[in-house]
Enzyme design. Structure first.
Site, PDB file in Angstrom:
ATOM      1  N   GLU A   1       0.829  -1.223   0.000  1.00 46.23           N
ATOM      2  CA  GLU A   1       0.000   0.000   0.000  1.00 46.23           C
ATOM      3  C   GLU A   1       0.854   1.260   0.000  1.00 46.23           C
ATOM      4  OE1 GLU A   1      -3.054   0.187  -0.584  1.00 46.23           O
ATOM      5  OE2 GLU A   1      -4.004  -1.678   0.042  1.00 46.23           O
TER       6      GLU A   1
ATOM      7  N   ARG B   1       0.771   3.816  -3.238  1.00 45.13           N
ATOM      8  CA  ARG B   1       0.147   5.135  -3.004  1.00 45.13           C
ATOM      9  C   ARG B   1       1.205   6.220  -2.798  1.00 45.13           C
ATOM     10  NH1 ARG B   1      -5.674   4.061  -0.216  1.00 45.13           N
ATOM     11  NH2 ARG B   1      -5.720   1.823  -0.540  1.00 45.13           N
TER      12      ARG B   1
ATOM     13  N   ASP C   1      -4.751  -9.873  -8.659  1.00 46.98           N
ATOM     14  CA  ASP C   1      -5.027  -8.898  -9.730  1.00 46.98           C
ATOM     15  C   ASP C   1      -3.835  -8.125 -10.310  1.00 46.98           C
ATOM     16  OD1 ASP C   1      -4.875  -7.570  -7.270  1.00 46.98           O
ATOM     17  OD2 ASP C   1      -6.800  -6.568  -7.404  1.00 46.98           O
TER      18      ASP C   1
ATOM     19  N   GLU D   1     -11.790   0.541 -10.816  1.00 46.60           N
ATOM     20  CA  GLU D   1     -11.384  -0.405 -11.876  1.00 46.60           C
ATOM     21  C   GLU D   1     -12.317  -0.450 -13.076  1.00 46.60           C
ATOM     22  OE1 GLU D   1     -11.171  -0.904  -8.662  1.00 46.60           O
ATOM     23  OE2 GLU D   1      -9.089  -1.506  -8.246  1.00 46.60           O
TER      24      GLU D   1
ATOM     25  N   THR E   1      -0.565   1.091 -10.441  1.00 51.01           N
ATOM     26  CA  THR E   1      -1.885   0.540 -10.106  1.00 51.01           C
ATOM     27  C   THR E   1      -2.736   1.518  -9.301  1.00 51.01           C
ATOM     28  OG1 THR E   1      -3.003  -1.494  -9.413  1.00 51.01           O
ATOM     29  CG2 THR E   1      -1.241  -0.656  -7.958  1.00 51.01           C
TER      30      THR E   1
HETATM   31  C1  DMJ Z   1      -6.053   0.698  -5.369  1.00 47.10           C
HETATM   32  O1  DMJ Z   1      -5.315   0.936  -4.227  1.00 47.10           O
HETATM   33  C2  DMJ Z   1      -5.233  -0.002  -6.408  1.00 47.10           C
HETATM   34  O2  DMJ Z   1      -5.853   0.125  -7.654  1.00 47.10           O
HETATM   35  C3  DMJ Z   1      -5.017  -1.457  -6.107  1.00 47.10           C
HETATM   36  O3  DMJ Z   1      -4.339  -2.137  -7.143  1.00 47.10           O
HETATM   37  C4  DMJ Z   1      -6.333  -2.146  -5.888  1.00 47.10           C
HETATM   38  N1  DMJ Z   1      -7.174  -1.445  -4.965  1.00 47.10           N
HETATM   39  C5  DMJ Z   1      -7.304  -0.024  -5.006  1.00 47.10           C
HETATM   40  C6  DMJ Z   1      -8.474   0.493  -5.805  1.00 47.10           C
HETATM   41  O4  DMJ Z   1      -9.583  -0.275  -5.812  1.00 47.10           O
END
Ligand code: DMJ
Length: 460
Positions: A122, A126, A249, A365, A449
């Site tokens: 995380e 982020r 994922d 997503e 992501t």
């Molecule tokens: C985000 O923190 C990122 O996209 C992660 O890969 C998956 N979850 C959240 C958004 O849903």
């Protein structure tokens, strides 16, 4: 002349085949420029509404709690999560004054010398992602210094017997904990650590993340699938279910994007191997719909016909990887999932319609996939999808000071949370879908992501 006619026939055949077999779009949808611009403006307003709420009630903290009108930190000390995640969206929206003020907030409050355990995944996607992107688009060296300081503090996480990273590391002491991790948390570090190498020319970041990522594939099953969780000390799988949902994922997403961002063929080979196994064993046809189920990683036997809001990233990855038709087909299912309840559930059974997890966490997503498919097809159907997604978020999730999650998509009961990815990703992808001429040019960037755009380096 003959050649010309043959060509037209081929193109028309391809067009109709494409429409009927995959997209099922029915009548062509056309959205005029003015409507797109209006929606782009609405997204700007939504961003400002949420950001102002954050500033007023949670200034300097990680997250805003939009119903109780206060803030919350993830750990003992704030890591200034929402401002870092939101910063490059401000640049995208042209909010330069606000971005300047946000910069000062970040430099005043953010440091990593805290005696606390954090999630390696995380914090990387982020914060390191947000800081590296901020450095790229704003140029202030202090962003880079923070990003590198953070990376150095996260490095001890990779010190496991298998070289796959632990889930958590203490930012001050470098101690690690939680050896049971998963492919997504192990493999969704490559873009950030790799980008740091590209910027600083220090190879160790790239190498350490690459080894960890590819170690997962040393353990694929007989049929080429990976599981849900793995022990990074023993290298043994703990949960042997394979799918494209949370915990796996973005592992696939980063294999592809690492190839596109760094041109490293090892990732191309890895992605292609993984995706063909996933398309062979995890893809599931229900009536004429394409879904991805949960299967046993060794036998491919279906365990659950389950899909959810996180899984909706997959059409984007398929399209970016070149399989636009499959991406379009799957996006139809994602759209259906959204419309089942007027907004998508976190997890449900796409055959029985039973809801396994009824929350909606303001996730991006489904919107992200609509954006990628629009880019590749220029079919306004995806803009229309985005407009509908935006409208339902506005209708059900808006509060007087910001936006909030839903506790249950069936009742639309609101829940007191707004994660930083709403500003980093959800609103960013909506804006990109409605406004084509922006700071971030599709062919020049790869989004991490968390939707932080990294510039593709071109080597002479
Ligand atoms: C985000 O923190 C990122 O996209 C992660 O890969 C998956 N979850 C959240 C958004 O849903």
């Amino acid at each position: 002349m003959k050649i010309h006619i043959v060509l037209i026939t081929v193109v028309m055949f391809a067009f109709f085949f494409h429409k009927s077999e995959f997209a099922q779009t029915g009548q062509d949808i056309v959205i005029d420029k003015k409507t797109k611009q209006e929606y782009a403006e609405k997204v700007k307003d939504a961003f400002l509404h949420a950001w102002n709420g954050y500033k007023e009630y949670a200034y300097g903290m990680d997250d805003l709690l939009p119903l109780s009108k206060t803030g919350k930190n993830w750990y003992d000390e704030s890591l200034v999560m929402t401002p870092v995640d939101a910063f490059d969206t401000m640049l995208l929206l042209g909010m330069y004054e606000e971005a300047e003020k946000t910069k000062e907030l970040i430099f005043e409050r953010l440091h990593f010398d805290h005696d606390m355990y954090v999630s390696v995944f995380e914090i990387t996607i982020r914060l390191m992602g947000g800081l590296l992107s901020a450095y790229t688009w704003d140029g202030d060296e202090r962003f880079l210094m923070l990003a590198e300081d953070l990376a150095v503090r996260l490095l001890p996480a990779f010190d496991s017997p298998t070289e796959m990273p632990y889930k958590e590391v203490n930012l001050k002491t470098g101690e690690v904990r939680d050896p049971v991790s998963n492919p997504a948390e192990i493999g969704t570090l490559m873009l950030e650590f790799g980008q740091l190498t590209m910027i600083t020319e220090s190879l160790m970041y790239y190498d350490i993340a690459k080894i960890g990522t590819l170690e997962v594939l040393e353990r694929v099953s007989e049929i080429g699938l990976i599981g849900t969780s793995i022990n990074v000390e023993s290298g043994e799988w703990v949960e042997q279910e394979s799918h494209v949902s949370g915990m796996i994922d973005s592992y696939y997403e980063y294999l592809l994007k690492a190839y596109l961002l760094f041109g490293d063929e090892d990732f191309k080979i890895a992605y292609e191997k993984c995706i063909s196994a996933v398309n062979e064993h995890v893809a599931y046809y229900h009536s004429d719909e394409l879904w991805y189920a949960h299967v046993d990683m060794h036998t491919g036997e279906v365990i659950e016909t389950q899909f959810g809001s996180l899984d909706a990233f997959f059409p984007a990855v398929l399209a970016l990887g070149g399989d636009i038709k499959r991406g379009e087909k799957l996006q139809e299912s994602c759209y259906k999932m959204w419309n089942e309840f007027g907004i998508e559930p976190e997890q449900y059974n796409f055959v029985t319609k039973e809801v396994y997890s009824p929350v909606y966490l303001l996730r991006p997503e489904n919107i992200e996939s609509a954006y990628y498919l629009y880019h590749f097809t220029k079919d306004d159907r995806y803009v229309k999808m985005g407009m509908e997604y935006y409208d339902s978020i506005e209708k059900y999730c808006k509060t007087d000071i910001a936006y909030c999650e839903l506790a249950d998509v069936r009742t639309k009961k609101q829940h007191d949370a707004m994660q930083s990815f709403f500003l980093a990703e959800t609103l960013k992808y909506l804006y990109l879908l409605f406004e084509e001429n922006t700071l971030f040019k599709f062919d020049e960037v790869i989004y991490n992501t968390e939707a932080h755009p990294f510039k593709i380096f071109t080597f002479e």
